[in-house]
Design a protein around this motif. Structure first.
Motif, PDB file in Angstrom:
ATOM      1  N   ARG A 173     -19.471 -31.725-107.701  1.00  0.00           N
ATOM      2  CA  ARG A 173     -20.228 -32.572-108.120  1.00  0.00           C
ATOM      3  C   ARG A 173     -19.697 -32.946-109.544  1.00  0.00           C
ATOM      4  NH1 ARG A 173     -26.279 -30.133-107.179  1.00  0.00           N
ATOM      5  NH2 ARG A 173     -26.157 -30.508-105.006  1.00  0.00           N
ATOM      6  N   VAL A 174     -19.449 -34.463-109.991  1.00  0.00           N
ATOM      7  CA  VAL A 174     -19.119 -34.720-111.058  1.00  0.00           C
ATOM      8  C   VAL A 174     -20.145 -35.411-111.850  1.00  0.00           C
ATOM      9  CG1 VAL A 174     -16.517 -34.900-110.471  1.00  0.00           C
ATOM     10  CG2 VAL A 174     -18.077 -36.792-109.944  1.00  0.00           C
ATOM     11  N   ARG A 175     -20.951 -36.150-111.245  1.00  0.00           N
ATOM     12  CA  ARG A 175     -22.086 -36.764-112.123  1.00  0.00           C
ATOM     13  C   ARG A 175     -23.170 -37.305-111.191  1.00  0.00           C
ATOM     14  NH1 ARG A 175     -21.466 -42.372-111.457  1.00  0.00           N
ATOM     15  NH2 ARG A 175     -19.465 -43.197-110.449  1.00  0.00           N
ATOM     16  N   PRO A 176     -24.336 -37.185-111.715  1.00  0.00           N
ATOM     17  CA  PRO A 176     -25.571 -37.664-110.945  1.00  0.00           C
ATOM     18  C   PRO A 176     -25.635 -39.070-110.922  1.00  0.00           C
ATOM     19  CG  PRO A 176     -26.285 -37.311-113.204  1.00  0.00           C
ATOM     20  CD  PRO A 176     -24.824 -36.746-113.153  1.00  0.00           C
ATOM     21  N   LEU A 177     -26.051 -39.667-109.736  1.00  0.00           N
ATOM     22  CA  LEU A 177     -26.108 -41.020-109.531  1.00  0.00           C
ATOM     23  C   LEU A 177     -27.591 -41.467-109.504  1.00  0.00           C
ATOM     24  CD1 LEU A 177     -23.687 -41.038-106.541  1.00  0.00           C
ATOM     25  CD2 LEU A 177     -23.198 -42.030-108.638  1.00  0.00           C
ATOM     26  N   GLY A 178     -27.608 -43.086-109.734  1.00  0.00           N
ATOM     27  CA  GLY A 178     -28.954 -43.484-109.880  1.00  0.00           C
ATOM     28  C   GLY A 178     -29.176 -43.980-108.416  1.00  0.00           C
ATOM     29  N   PRO A 179     -30.332 -44.511-108.277  1.00  0.00           N
ATOM     30  CA  PRO A 179     -30.923 -44.952-106.966  1.00  0.00           C
ATOM     31  C   PRO A 179     -30.089 -45.827-106.296  1.00  0.00           C
ATOM     32  CG  PRO A 179     -32.396 -45.733-108.459  1.00  0.00           C
ATOM     33  CD  PRO A 179     -31.382 -44.622-109.232  1.00  0.00           C
ATOM     34  N   PHE A 180     -29.772 -46.011-105.195  1.00  0.00           N
ATOM     35  CA  PHE A 180     -28.976 -47.070-104.538  1.00  0.00           C
ATOM     36  C   PHE A 180     -29.339 -47.135-102.951  1.00  0.00           C
ATOM     37  CE2 PHE A 180     -25.967 -43.996-102.544  1.00  0.00           C
ATOM     38  CZ  PHE A 180     -26.084 -42.970-103.172  1.00  0.00           C
ATOM     39  N   VAL A 181     -28.740 -47.907-102.284  1.00  0.00           N
ATOM     40  CA  VAL A 181     -29.401 -48.184-100.703  1.00  0.00           C
ATOM     41  C   VAL A 181     -27.826 -47.633 -99.924  1.00  0.00           C
ATOM     42  CG1 VAL A 181     -29.814 -49.511 -99.069  1.00  0.00           C
ATOM     43  CG2 VAL A 181     -30.913 -49.923-101.174  1.00  0.00           C
ATOM     44  N   LEU A 182     -28.008 -46.926 -99.013  1.00  0.00           N
ATOM     45  CA  LEU A 182     -27.073 -46.670 -97.884  1.00  0.00           C
ATOM     46  C   LEU A 182     -27.303 -47.380 -96.561  1.00  0.00           C
ATOM     47  CD1 LEU A 182     -26.177 -42.939 -98.458  1.00  0.00           C
ATOM     48  CD2 LEU A 182     -24.577 -44.643 -98.670  1.00  0.00           C
ATOM     49  N   ALA A 183     -26.461 -48.098 -96.250  1.00  0.00           N
ATOM     50  CA  ALA A 183     -26.840 -48.920 -94.963  1.00  0.00           C
ATOM     51  C   ALA A 183     -25.518 -48.905 -93.983  1.00  0.00           C
ATOM     52  CB  ALA A 183     -27.123 -50.278 -95.309  1.00  0.00           C
ATOM     53  N   GLY A 184     -25.882 -49.043 -92.629  1.00  0.00           N
ATOM     54  CA  GLY A 184     -24.671 -49.041 -91.502  1.00  0.00           C
ATOM     55  C   GLY A 184     -25.356 -49.406 -90.330  1.00  0.00           C
ATOM     56  N   GLN A 185     -24.477 -49.742 -89.104  1.00  0.00           N
ATOM     57  CA  GLN A 185     -24.979 -49.963 -88.030  1.00  0.00           C
ATOM     58  C   GLN A 185     -25.124 -48.379 -87.265  1.00  0.00           C
ATOM     59  OE1 GLN A 185     -25.424 -52.468 -85.744  1.00  0.00           O
ATOM     60  NE2 GLN A 185     -25.926 -53.509 -87.870  1.00  0.00           N
ATOM     61  N   ALA A 186     -26.279 -48.164 -86.549  1.00  0.00           N
ATOM     62  CA  ALA A 186     -26.570 -46.726 -86.151  1.00  0.00           C
ATOM     63  C   ALA A 186     -25.493 -46.298 -85.380  1.00  0.00           C
ATOM     64  CB  ALA A 186     -28.017 -47.058 -85.575  1.00  0.00           C
ATOM     65  N   GLU A 187     -24.860 -46.953 -84.361  1.00  0.00           N
ATOM     66  CA  GLU A 187     -23.876 -46.643 -83.538  1.00  0.00           C
ATOM     67  C   GLU A 187     -22.551 -45.968 -84.338  1.00  0.00           C
ATOM     68  OE1 GLU A 187     -23.025 -50.434 -81.311  1.00  0.00           O
ATOM     69  OE2 GLU A 187     -24.312 -51.033 -82.848  1.00  0.00           O
ATOM     70  N   ARG A 188     -22.459 -46.914 -85.309  1.00  0.00           N
ATOM     71  CA  ARG A 188     -21.108 -46.544 -86.016  1.00  0.00           C
ATOM     72  C   ARG A 188     -21.325 -45.262 -86.892  1.00  0.00           C
ATOM     73  NH1 ARG A 188     -19.581 -51.133 -89.552  1.00  0.00           N
ATOM     74  NH2 ARG A 188     -19.787 -52.227 -87.749  1.00  0.00           N
ATOM     75  N   VAL A 189     -22.663 -45.196 -87.340  1.00  0.00           N
ATOM     76  CA  VAL A 189     -22.828 -44.008 -88.139  1.00  0.00           C
ATOM     77  C   VAL A 189     -23.069 -42.647 -87.366  1.00  0.00           C
ATOM     78  CG1 VAL A 189     -24.782 -42.909 -89.560  1.00  0.00           C
ATOM     79  CG2 VAL A 189     -24.252 -45.451 -89.953  1.00  0.00           C
ATOM     80  N   LEU A 190     -23.479 -42.807 -86.201  1.00  0.00           N
ATOM     81  CA  LEU A 190     -23.501 -41.578 -85.452  1.00  0.00           C
ATOM     82  C   LEU A 190     -22.235 -41.099 -84.949  1.00  0.00           C
ATOM     83  CD1 LEU A 190     -26.922 -42.470 -83.236  1.00  0.00           C
ATOM     84  CD2 LEU A 190     -26.571 -40.662 -85.122  1.00  0.00           C
ATOM     85  N   ALA A 191     -21.334 -42.052 -84.663  1.00  0.00           N
ATOM     86  CA  ALA A 191     -20.011 -42.049 -84.407  1.00  0.00           C
ATOM     87  C   ALA A 191     -19.147 -41.089 -85.386  1.00  0.00           C
ATOM     88  CB  ALA A 191     -19.538 -43.150 -83.634  1.00  0.00           C
ATOM     89  N   GLY A 192     -19.515 -41.662 -86.479  1.00  0.00           N
ATOM     90  CA  GLY A 192     -18.932 -41.151 -87.828  1.00  0.00           C
ATOM     91  C   GLY A 192     -19.471 -39.673 -88.108  1.00  0.00           C
ATOM     92  N   MET A 193     -20.354 -38.968 -87.414  1.00  0.00           N
ATOM     93  CA  MET A 193     -20.821 -38.086 -87.963  1.00  0.00           C
ATOM     94  C   MET A 193     -20.543 -36.509 -87.750  1.00  0.00           C
ATOM     95  SD  MET A 193     -24.991 -37.792 -87.173  1.00  0.00           S
ATOM     96  CE  MET A 193     -25.078 -36.743 -86.055  1.00  0.00           C
ATOM     97  N   ARG A 194     -20.433 -35.566 -88.687  1.00  0.00           N
ATOM     98  CA  ARG A 194     -19.867 -34.370 -88.329  1.00  0.00           C
ATOM     99  C   ARG A 194     -20.551 -33.132 -89.090  1.00  0.00           C
ATOM    100  NH1 ARG A 194     -17.489 -37.451 -85.550  1.00  0.00           N
ATOM    101  NH2 ARG A 194     -15.209 -38.059 -85.765  1.00  0.00           N
TER     102      ARG A 194
END
Lengths: 432, 401
Positions: free
Chosen positions: B342-363
């Protein structure tokens, strides 16, 4: 039980009788709400839901302690249970009840028609018919109609009593062009007679076809024309932010464009949900939020006013189940010199026309928002390219500073509160 | 030994069977006691109690509901004469819970505590079934973040981490994220749970098209919706149509293996029912997630930060748009990572993506943990409690917006 006889008077009276000998001060709030929800999905039969929500909530002050209890139902037993729950929850605290001298009503809107649900059934049939007319070019996913009427009664141990009634009607359509993504459309009014279903069907067809194909616009800072459905979402979120005092808490005084005239028109007559008194009995008044180049600070309930030094009068009581909370009720963006659609497009000249939301808004603690929309690029005042999904991003500060013009096309929407707004032309928002 | 309430309900069931309301599918009865305390610095400064009871009569294509379970209200929603309905005695509301069940440390760290007990019963085809589930406790942190647990709470109740206060959000664009279990739970709830709710699945035009056998994610993952996990907030013993609770395998070895169904979807799709839930008596029962239990073969025993750009510890909210297949997470607590640190805390932000692509890229990227998030799940305004057990995940396919 028909609507004209529907009330929770036995519960209200019994709660007051229970509390009178035990409390220094008390308030009993009863609410009866009836809703009719009609729904039809593609390829399925119609669904109809009729709900009656009724109950009593009691705020009690006794010996320097305060409590709140609520119970569902309309009979005397429910009033007794609510009063006893309120007494059982007493804890030391400041008196949250406004003084009798401040209570009152700002006038009584016309009572709702007893035939409201019948009118809505007819409206639903008319809407379905109007949508079938455009169905050759569109797919219809779902059509919904929600109409409701409520009767609220407030009684205090100090001797104040008042009652108010309201109605609202909302239609929602999920539709898509044959090759396009699904879109969600909404229209709301105080009564079914005020809803133009033929106009809504035309709007559904126009927007679904206009934004059916294309790719997202390049990321840019650009001028944006917000159609009323998009403007309403942003105005609703902005008002929540303002009334919670979060903008005023910032270090810099915001620049507010002179074109902004936004108020919580609680007493009406404009807007979707006018009522004669707020959630704790203060007469409804107009709460200006953006006017004369200035933004309002925090507005609260009576208890918050005592604690934070802000003006009271912003109490909401969506249900008997909770004590009053502060928030916007009946937002209206006023129009003095609204421009017609063609004039707004000319004024935009180059930029983005955001036609309809394409997802939910996200707002972070710092007042930055992101809202997916269906949009069209405008060049030289004409539509040039469609974007089935684009994302509007920015800060509320930028939204406040950037309003350049408003349209003459005000429409009402039922969101977290009632919002009535025309199209808004905003300079330099982030789009991508 | 039968209680007065048992006998009264049996009499009610018999009376309704005799009256034969035309087209009645089921009658749902519900009593909810809800107590909330406000705290300041660990001291209780406010309390409120809500006692709610309501009934709903469901017919084909029609739901009639009313607050207050009285003879008249029942007769009205059932469409039968009042004299056909006997007096009804329901189980009493439970006694006010004791806040002493929570440790002083927990009370000092939260803004509100809310405890909710629910009794419900369904009468269908002459059979009356009392539903059940654990009492629930909702804790609200000073920043408004809510977490849900069963009541009484476990002694080692974990609270969500505080929000990170970095001034800078990460640069917009694609990013490889390490998700701690609370954030992973929110993502999987949206991308797998909602995506496999039967009513959503049969919605016209929805995407992605998920069918049994469709590969959706890494073969290391199994995902089960399990309402029988009594220690998790989404638990129930029978669903809101009276079907006994059972685990439903949604994803087996990375491929779709099942879906969540109420009786209507079950009939339509030929799958078992048992996932119908109502947010209240005034809402239709619909297929909903309960507790999403995710297992991953070969998950590392400690969180693996190597290769990830951002570590997300907690999210404020998640959303899935069935019509576009897009999911979004509003990040509340996160750090920028470099070289696995961890190098620094982050302020709030939005993560978004197509569900099929996100699930396919999950480990899988770390050990599993139970989490009080996502907590309350809303679908078209209907809120139900949910829980999760999930491992740490590393996810590509998301982008910062």
């Amino acid at each position: 039980m028909n609507w004209s006889s529907a009330a929770a008077l036995p519960a209200l009276q019994r709660a007051a009788d229970e509390l009178a000998p035990r409390a220094d001060r008390f308030e009993v709030f009863a609410k009866v709400g009836e809703t009719l929800h009609l729904q039809r999905r593609a390829g399925e039969g119609p669904l109809r839901r009729i709900a009656r929500e009724v109950g009593v909530g009691c705020r009690t002050v006794a010996g320097g302690r305060v409590g709140f209890g609520a119970a569902a139902g309309s009979d005397a037993g429910c009033g007794r249970d609510a009063a006893r729950a309120s007494l059982a929850s007493l804890l030391p605290g400041p008196d949250p009840l406004p003084p009798l001298a401040l209570l009152g009503t700002g006038g009584q809107p016309a009572p709702p028609a007893d035939t409201l649900f019948e009118l809505c059934e007819q409206l639903f049939a008319d809407l379905s018919h109007a949508l079938r007319r455009v169905a050759r070019r569109l797919q219809l996913g779902e059509v919904r109609l929600l109409c409701g009427r409520s009767r609220a009664s407030l009684l205090t141990g100090d001797g104040f009593a008042a009652a108010a009634e309201s109605t609202a009607c909302v239609v929602e359509v999920v539709a898509a062009a044959t090759e396009g993504p699904w879109r969600f459309f909404q229209a709301a009014a105080s009564s079914p007679a005020q809803l133009d279903v033929a106009g809504l069907a035309s709007h559904v067809e126009e927007v679904a076809l206009l934004t059916a194909r294309g790719s997202p616009p390049p990321r840019a800072l650009t001028d944006v024309l917000l159609a009323p459905p998009v403007a309403a979402v942003l105005v609703g979120a902005l008002a929540q932010y303002l009334m919670a005092g979060r903008l005023a808490a910032g270090r810099r005084t915001p620049h507010v464009a002179p074109a902004w005239r936004l108020a919580d028109e609680r007493g009406g007559p404009g807007g979707l949900l006018p009522l004669p008194f707020d959630g704790e009995g203060l007469p409804s008044r107009r709460i200006p939020l953006l006017e004369g180049g200035r933004a309002a600070g925090r507005v609260g309930t009576w208890a918050e006013a005592q604690r934070f030094g802000c003006p009271p009068g912003a109490a909401l009581r969506p249900s008997y189940q909770q004590p009053p909370v502060a928030g916007p009720a009946n937002l209206v963006v006023s129009v003095t010199a609204g421009l017609a659609g063609g004039e707004l497009l000319e004024r935009l000249h180059h930029g983005i026309f955001a036609a309809v939301p394409a997802g939910t808004i996200a707002v972070d603690d710092g007042g930055r928002f992101a809202l997916p929309v269906a949009a069209v690029t405008v060049r030289g005042g004409r539509f040039a390219a469609a974007h089935p999904v684009a994302e509007l991003r920015g800060s509320f500060r930028r939204l406040l500073a950037g309003l350049a013009a408003v349209g003459a096309d005000s429409r009402s929407f039922s969101l977290a509160c009632g919002v009535t707004t025309p199209s808004l032309l905003v300079r330099t928002l982030e789009v991508g | 030994m039968a209680t007065g309430a048992d006998a009264s309900l049996a009499t009610l069931a018999a009376a309704i069977q005799e009256a034969k309301p035309r087209g009645l599918v089921d009658l749902y009865l519900e009593r909810v006691a809800d107590t909330a305390w406000e705290l300041e610095g660990g001291t209780v400064v406010g309390c409120r109690t809500l006692l709610r009871e309501a009934a709903a009569a469901r017919f084909r294509g029609l739901l009639r509901s009313a607050d207050g379970i009285t003879r008249l209200a029942l007769a009205e929603i059932l469409g039968i004469p009042g004299r056909a309905v006997p007096p009804v005695t329901l189980p009493p509301f439970p006694a006010t819970p004791e806040l002493a069940c929570l440790s002083p440390g927990t009370l000092g760290a939260v803004r509100t505590v809310r405890v909710r007990s629910r009794w419900a019963a369904v009468l269908a085809r002459g059979d009356l079934r009392v539903l059940g589930g654990p009492a629930l406790c909702e804790l609200t942190l000073p920043d408004g973040q809510r977490t849900l647990t069963t009541w009484p709470p476990p002694a080692d109740l974990p609270l969500p981490p505080p929000p990170t206060s970095g001034r800078a959000a990460p640069d917009p664009g694609p990013v490889c994220c390490l998700l701690a279990p609370p954030a992973a739970a929110a993502l999987l709830h949206e991308a797998v749970g909602h995506a496999l709710e039967g009513d959503t699945l049969v919605q016209p035009g929805r995407r992605p098209a998920l069918h049994p056998g469709t590969p959706v994610t890494d073969a290391a993952f199994d995902v089960v919706d399990d309402p029988t996990r009594a220690e998790l907030p989404g638990a129930y013993w029978a669903d809101d149509e009276g079907t006994p609770a059972h685990p439903t395998v949604l994803v087996r070895a990375g491929s779709v293996a099942g879906l969540l169904a109420d009786r209507e979807v079950a009939e339509r799709c030929g799958v078992p029912a048992g996932n119908a839930r109502r947010s209240s008596a005034h809402a239709w029962p619909r297929p909903r997630v309960s507790n999403l239990v995710v297992t991953a073969r070969e998950a590392p025993s400690t969180p693996c930060r190597e290769g990830a750009h951002i570590e997300v510890a907690s999210v404020r909210a998640g959303a899935f748009e069935p019509l576009t297949g897009e999911l979004r997470l509003l990040v509340r607590s996160a750090w920028a990572l470099r070289g696995g640190r961890r190098v620094r805390p982050l302020g709030p932000f939005v993560l978004a993506g197509q569900a099929e692509r996100v699930l396919a890229g999950m480990r899988p990227a770390g050990p599993p943990a139970a989490t009080g998030e996502p907590g309350w799940c809303g679908k078209a305004g209907d809120m139900v409690p949910v829980g999760a057990v999930t491992p740490w995940l590393v996810v590509s396919g998301l982008e910062v917006r």
